[in-house]
Scaffold this active site. Structure first.
Site, PDB file in Angstrom:
ATOM      1  N   GLU A 107       0.830  -1.216   0.000  1.00 31.32           N
ATOM      2  CA  GLU A 107       0.000   0.000   0.000  1.00 31.32           C
ATOM      3  C   GLU A 107       0.863   1.264   0.000  1.00 31.32           C
ATOM      4  O   GLU A 107       0.422   2.326   0.454  1.00 31.32           O
ATOM      5  CB  GLU A 107      -0.953   0.025   1.212  1.00 31.32           C
ATOM      6  CG  GLU A 107      -1.871  -1.169   1.342  1.00 31.32           C
ATOM      7  CD  GLU A 107      -2.928  -1.285   0.240  1.00 31.32           C
ATOM      8  OE1 GLU A 107      -2.970  -0.421  -0.654  1.00 31.32           O
ATOM      9  OE2 GLU A 107      -3.692  -2.260   0.285  1.00 31.32           O
ATOM     10  N   HIS A 152      -2.268   1.967   8.497  1.00 29.83           N
ATOM     11  CA  HIS A 152      -3.437   1.263   7.954  1.00 29.83           C
ATOM     12  C   HIS A 152      -3.588  -0.039   8.713  1.00 29.83           C
ATOM     13  O   HIS A 152      -2.605  -0.750   8.935  1.00 29.83           O
ATOM     14  CB  HIS A 152      -3.229   0.967   6.459  1.00 29.83           C
ATOM     15  CG  HIS A 152      -4.175  -0.065   5.917  1.00 29.83           C
ATOM     16  ND1 HIS A 152      -5.548   0.114   5.915  1.00 29.83           N
ATOM     17  CD2 HIS A 152      -3.957  -1.289   5.377  1.00 29.83           C
ATOM     18  CE1 HIS A 152      -6.110  -0.962   5.377  1.00 29.83           C
ATOM     19  NE2 HIS A 152      -5.171  -1.834   5.050  1.00 29.83           N
ATOM     20  N   HIS A 207      -6.838  -3.290   9.915  1.00 28.09           N
ATOM     21  CA  HIS A 207      -8.155  -3.863   9.659  1.00 28.09           C
ATOM     22  C   HIS A 207      -8.971  -3.855  10.953  1.00 28.09           C
ATOM     23  O   HIS A 207      -9.438  -4.899  11.416  1.00 28.09           O
ATOM     24  CB  HIS A 207      -8.007  -5.271   9.080  1.00 28.09           C
ATOM     25  CG  HIS A 207      -7.221  -5.311   7.797  1.00 28.09           C
ATOM     26  ND1 HIS A 207      -6.712  -6.476   7.254  1.00 28.09           N
ATOM     27  CD2 HIS A 207      -6.853  -4.318   6.941  1.00 28.09           C
ATOM     28  CE1 HIS A 207      -6.064  -6.189   6.119  1.00 28.09           C
ATOM     29  NE2 HIS A 207      -6.133  -4.888   5.906  1.00 28.09           N
ATOM     30  N   GLU A 217     -15.925  11.424  23.892  1.00 28.37           N
ATOM     31  CA  GLU A 217     -14.682  12.076  23.445  1.00 28.37           C
ATOM     32  C   GLU A 217     -14.549  12.187  21.922  1.00 28.37           C
ATOM     33  O   GLU A 217     -13.687  12.920  21.436  1.00 28.37           O
ATOM     34  CB  GLU A 217     -13.475  11.322  24.005  1.00 28.37           C
ATOM     35  CG  GLU A 217     -13.351   9.923  23.448  1.00 28.37           C
ATOM     36  CD  GLU A 217     -12.010   9.267  23.807  1.00 28.37           C
ATOM     37  OE1 GLU A 217     -11.911   8.045  23.645  1.00 28.37           O
ATOM     38  OE2 GLU A 217     -11.084   9.982  24.213  1.00 28.37           O
ATOM     39  N   HIS A 255     -12.905  -3.314   4.428  1.00 30.04           N
ATOM     40  CA  HIS A 255     -11.463  -3.583   4.424  1.00 30.04           C
ATOM     41  C   HIS A 255     -10.782  -3.072   5.701  1.00 30.04           C
ATOM     42  O   HIS A 255     -10.191  -3.854   6.446  1.00 30.04           O
ATOM     43  CB  HIS A 255     -10.822  -2.952   3.171  1.00 30.04           C
ATOM     44  CG  HIS A 255      -9.359  -3.216   3.047  1.00 30.04           C
ATOM     45  ND1 HIS A 255      -8.712  -3.438   1.848  1.00 30.04           N
ATOM     46  CD2 HIS A 255      -8.380  -3.284   3.975  1.00 30.04           C
ATOM     47  CE1 HIS A 255      -7.430  -3.653   2.054  1.00 30.04           C
ATOM     48  NE2 HIS A 255      -7.206  -3.560   3.345  1.00 30.04           N
TER      49      HIS A 255
HETATM   50  O1  2HA Z   1      -1.534  -6.669   3.091  1.00 27.72           O
HETATM   51  O2  2HA Z   1      -3.525  -4.618   4.625  1.00 27.72           O
HETATM   52  O3  2HA Z   1      -4.369  -3.617   2.334  1.00 27.72           O
HETATM   53  C1  2HA Z   1      -1.592  -5.522   3.773  1.00 27.72           C
HETATM   54  C2  2HA Z   1      -2.902  -4.892   3.641  1.00 27.72           C
HETATM   55  C3  2HA Z   1      -3.408  -4.586   2.297  1.00 27.72           C
HETATM   56 ZN    ZN Z   2      -5.423  -3.781   4.349  1.00 30.12          ZN
END
Ligand code: 2HA
Ligand code: ZN
Length: 279
Positions: free
Chosen positions: A124, A147, A149, A177, A218
């Site tokens: 990413e 990033h 999940h 908050e 995602h």
């Molecule tokens: O593989 O989270 O979006 C890593 C990720 C792809």
């Molecule tokens: Zn991801």
């Protein structure tokens, strides 16, 4: 692990930014937000901080990015590796992280440390670098893109309207908050194929106005001036999403009202994004 490898790992963990990356990835994995190779982190470093520990002339490998990075020329980043498991970073930082510099002309990435065994930067990278570019324009102190999940954020994107104003308002209503932590709201892009330059551009476009962007079904991107800030933002959003998932199927007897949200914002000196509250 061999003794030599263990010593090398212990030594790299003495470097503050390597330790921070190793610890935050471990926290996220323990939170259940980074199954398998899920998630990625990139951290813009000060040149002087890097030069305390590394020789800037000792480039160990040159990597071609799939997109131009002119706007970040000369900048140093520590990033997670493509396909690497957050679970494993703490025990092997050099195999799972990489210290990169964008070349002077912005066309190459120069590896100074890590990404052993031909590892590559996160899949990413486009979303990360394009987001750094936009966040730096909005805030010169910006440093970190995370990033992951986050479980309840992801779950909520299946059952809640994905219109940004509606999604933001619901999150604000879940924990007192929230409006103070993210008064500008949350950006949301449509579902897209991950790992592409297109999703990078769509994410970065949202980063002009928001510090966090949700990828439906995602995960989430959170940014900040430090690892703590970026992680804290995601934690707060995830907590609100968790409350939503816990109460969504129950009869609601009491809410935080729009007036109360507005009073909160005033008390903490933040300006809620216009068009979300009607008071
Ligand atoms: O593989 O989270 O979006 C890593 C990720 C792809
Ligand atoms: Zn991801």
């Amino acid at each position: 692990m061999s003794t030599i490898k263990a010593e090398k790992t212990a030594k790299s963990l003495e470097i503050p930014f390597i330790r921070e990356m190793s610890e935050i990835t471990q926290h996220m994995w323990r939170n259940g937000w980074d199954e398998r190779n899920g998630g990625n982190v990139s951290y813009l470093l000060d040149e002087a901080e890097v030069e305390k520990y590394f020789d800037p002339d000792n480039v160990v490998r040159v990597i071609e990015p799939a997109f131009p990075v002119n706007e970040l020329a000369g900048r140093y980043f520590i990033v997670t590796g493509s396909g690497k498991y957050f679970k494993n970073v703490l025990q092997d930082p050099a195999g799972n992280l990489g210290l990169l510099r964008v070349s002077k002309d912005g066309s190459k990435l120069e590896l100074l440390w890590g990404m052993e065994n031909k590892a590559k930067p996160t899949s990413e990278l486009a979303s990360h670098f394009m987001s750094h570019t936009e966040r730096l324009k909005a805030d010169p102190d910006h440093r970190v893109v995370i990033h992951n999940h986050a479980t309840n954020v992801l779950a909520m994107t299946f059952i809640h309207d994905l219109e940004e104003a509606k999604f933001t308002k619901t999150l604000w209503e879940m924990c007192t908050e929230c409006i103070v932590v993210f008064p500008e709201g949350i950006g949301i892009i449509p579902w897209m194929v991950p790992g592409s330059n297109e999703i990078g551009r769509a994410t970065a476009e949202k980063m002009k106005e928001y510090r966090s962007v949700i990828w439906p079904q995602h995960g989430i991107f959170g940014t900040g001036t430090s690892i703590d800030e970026a992680f804290g933002l995601i934690e707060t959003i995830e907590k609100a999403a968790q409350i939503y998932m816990l109460i969504a199927h129950h009869e609601i007897k009491r809410r935080i009202t729009e007036r109360e949200l507005s009073d909160l914002a005033a008390a903490f000196g933040v300006t809620p994004r216009p068009g979300i509250l009607s008071v």
